[in-house]
Design an enzyme around this catalytic site. Structure first.
Site, PDB file in Angstrom:
ATOM      1  N   HIS A 126      -2.231   4.913  14.521  1.00 33.79           N
ATOM      2  CA  HIS A 126      -2.352   3.465  14.336  1.00 33.79           C
ATOM      3  C   HIS A 126      -2.257   2.731  15.673  1.00 33.79           C
ATOM      4  CE1 HIS A 126      -1.798  -0.010  11.245  1.00 33.79           C
ATOM      5  NE2 HIS A 126      -2.526  -0.384  12.284  1.00 33.79           N
ATOM      6  N   ARG A 172      -6.945  -0.584   7.367  1.00 39.33           N
ATOM      7  CA  ARG A 172      -5.601  -0.375   6.830  1.00 39.33           C
ATOM      8  C   ARG A 172      -5.614   0.923   6.034  1.00 39.33           C
ATOM      9  NH1 ARG A 172      -3.355  -3.209   9.775  1.00 39.33           N
ATOM     10  NH2 ARG A 172      -2.278  -5.185   9.415  1.00 39.33           N
TER      11      ARG A 172
END
Lengths: 314, 314
Positions: free
Chosen positions: B277, B229
């Protein structure tokens, strides 16, 4: 007993040091400075001068410093003794690294994302395929092809292989001989060539073969990876096939002429990735240990292993 | 019974279609257009609006559309029902592809060879290390970390892992807890972060951690890969550590702010590789099938699996 080194294109002194470290009593000499040709029982070669091995009347075996032995059979006056190729886990592992990395870079569209980064573009391709939907086909199922195949399989790719003779490999569908080549190509998105160079395989990577590759795959394709030998490929055909769209990309570690000439169009073609014949760099220590181990066992009465079949030349 | 979708930053209509394909009798509705809040037994979420799940008095479970659940726990008014993360072989495999590819690209110095190609330079680095001499360290040994570790091991890397709690993994040395973190970092050339985001891990990838990584490795290092993350990393520290040489390279799939802002210096730093991502893009069909399978089994009396521990938040 002595060893004679016939090495061109690599550092003879370095190889002499690595091999000499394995023996205390036997000389390791660099041709043509051989003290006693009659004492030479083993020759260690890389692109030796044709005819230069004929002086050793007590020669018992010829070793190649690499996995390929085409450079040895290029000698029409080759003595009739066993020719041994290097099989080394280190070299095998390095080749598989190169193969797995380039298959992944193609599937994951690394070149596109590099370009996007250079343009500060944040965008993800929604069509990213799963590895199981990407069909890799390996030509050549020797030690290198099998290892690459199993590692690609572990990553998740759909892997098949083609070889001259039928093979049974767990988890890898295999095709054999000229009769099954077209079916193998028709199911292949990424073609990985690890073939030996023989009279039969010279020039096999040509326009007519590229046209038979799959064109309906989950990744943009077809793609050619060649880390076998440069003489397996027809570079004019690769360039033409890239231009016409018959090939989508090529990753080449080997070339018709090495080093690749400055004027080659391959250097700057946007769909070509080049490595300087180092997909699987030999680790000199590991190879010296392999050759020393073979000779010591042979001297003690054991048979040589990894002896090349002269008729097949691999 | 009905399903309520609370999805932000992804296509709600697409997810509705994929989930609705699994049920013939139960409605799948997109919040806030919920016909009967009392009929909602399951919520499927991605970055839901805080407080928006409180209206369902018969809610039985909350599903995340991804492996991460930090977006769910960001809601201070989260109903007290089980939270289930997605565990999907497809997503796991994709993450490992990304990890293996970037570890290989670093070890094999792909960026240097790309540059050499652009300059028509034919040269091989004689210091190419063997994979067994390259130490990859994985932070986070859940489903993703274990799969990446085993695949890196198959390729030949020297792999160790670190997790909050002690783990036993075959062939992978493991370190546990704060007390063993420094020893783990000291033996790591390539750090792969697959940690969950929790109050304890927020900002863990900072200058003081980077300084503890190995600096004597067989590859130029140390290198950071983060696909966990963005809030695990301090981007100012990454840039500073790259400038000072404390870090040699960074490969980032996640960012403090996503999309990565246009003005970020990360975009054009020569030692930074960026992916948007998408290291492990969710396959909507596979995830819808996973959620449907969980609900159907739960309705039939079986326990939910992959339920998140609320105290640990992973």
């Amino acid at each position: 007993m002595s060893l004679a080194l016939h090495i061109n294109g690599m550092d003879s002194d370095l190889w002499q040091a690595h091999l000499a470290a394995q023996w205390h009593d036997s000389p390791v000499e660099i041709w043509p400075a051989i003290t006693d040709p009659n004492a030479v029982e083993y020759a260690v070669t890389w692109r030796h001068q044709a005819g230069s091995l004929g002086h050793y009347r007590n020669l018992r075996a010829i070793f190649s410093l690499g996995a390929g032995v085409d450079h040895i059979f290029a000698d029409p006056q080759l003595p009739d003794v066993p020719v041994v190729r290097v099989v080394d886990g280190d070299l095998t592992g390095r080749m598989s690294e190169w193969v797995v990395m380039h298959c992944l870079m193609h599937m994951r569209q690394q070149r596109m994302y590099d370009w996007q980064q250079s343009e500060r573009i944040w965008a993800s391709d929604p069509l990213q395929p799963a590895a199981q939907d990407v069909r890799v086909g390996i030509m050549g199922l020797g030690v290198l092809g099998q290892d690459a195949g199993h590692k690609l399989k572990t990553i998740g790719f759909n892997v098949a292989g083609w070889a001259r003779r039928p093979r049974q490999l767990s988890g890898i569908e295999t095709y054999a001989g000229a009769g099954e080549l077209d079916a193998f190509l028709a199911r292949t998105d990424i073609l990985v060539c690890l073939l030996p160079l023989t009279p039969e395989t010279r020039g096999i990577l040509n326009a007519s073969l590229f046209e038979k590759l799959a064109r309906d795959g989950a990744v943009p394709g077809p793609v050619l990876l060649n880390a076998g030998r440069g003489q397996l490929q027809v570079e004019a055909d690769i360039l033409e096939s890239l231009e016409s769209g018959v090939l989508r990309a090529a990753v080449l570690d080997v070339f018709e002429q090495e080093p690749l000439p400055q004027e080659s169009e391959l250097w700057h073609h946007p769909a070509v990735t080049i490595s300087p014949h180092n997909a699987a760099i030999s680790n000199p220590q590991a190879i010296a240990a392999f050759i020393a181990g073979q000779i010591k066992a042979f001297q003690a009465g054991a048979p040589l292993t990894h002896v090349v079949d002269r008729a097949r030349q691999y």
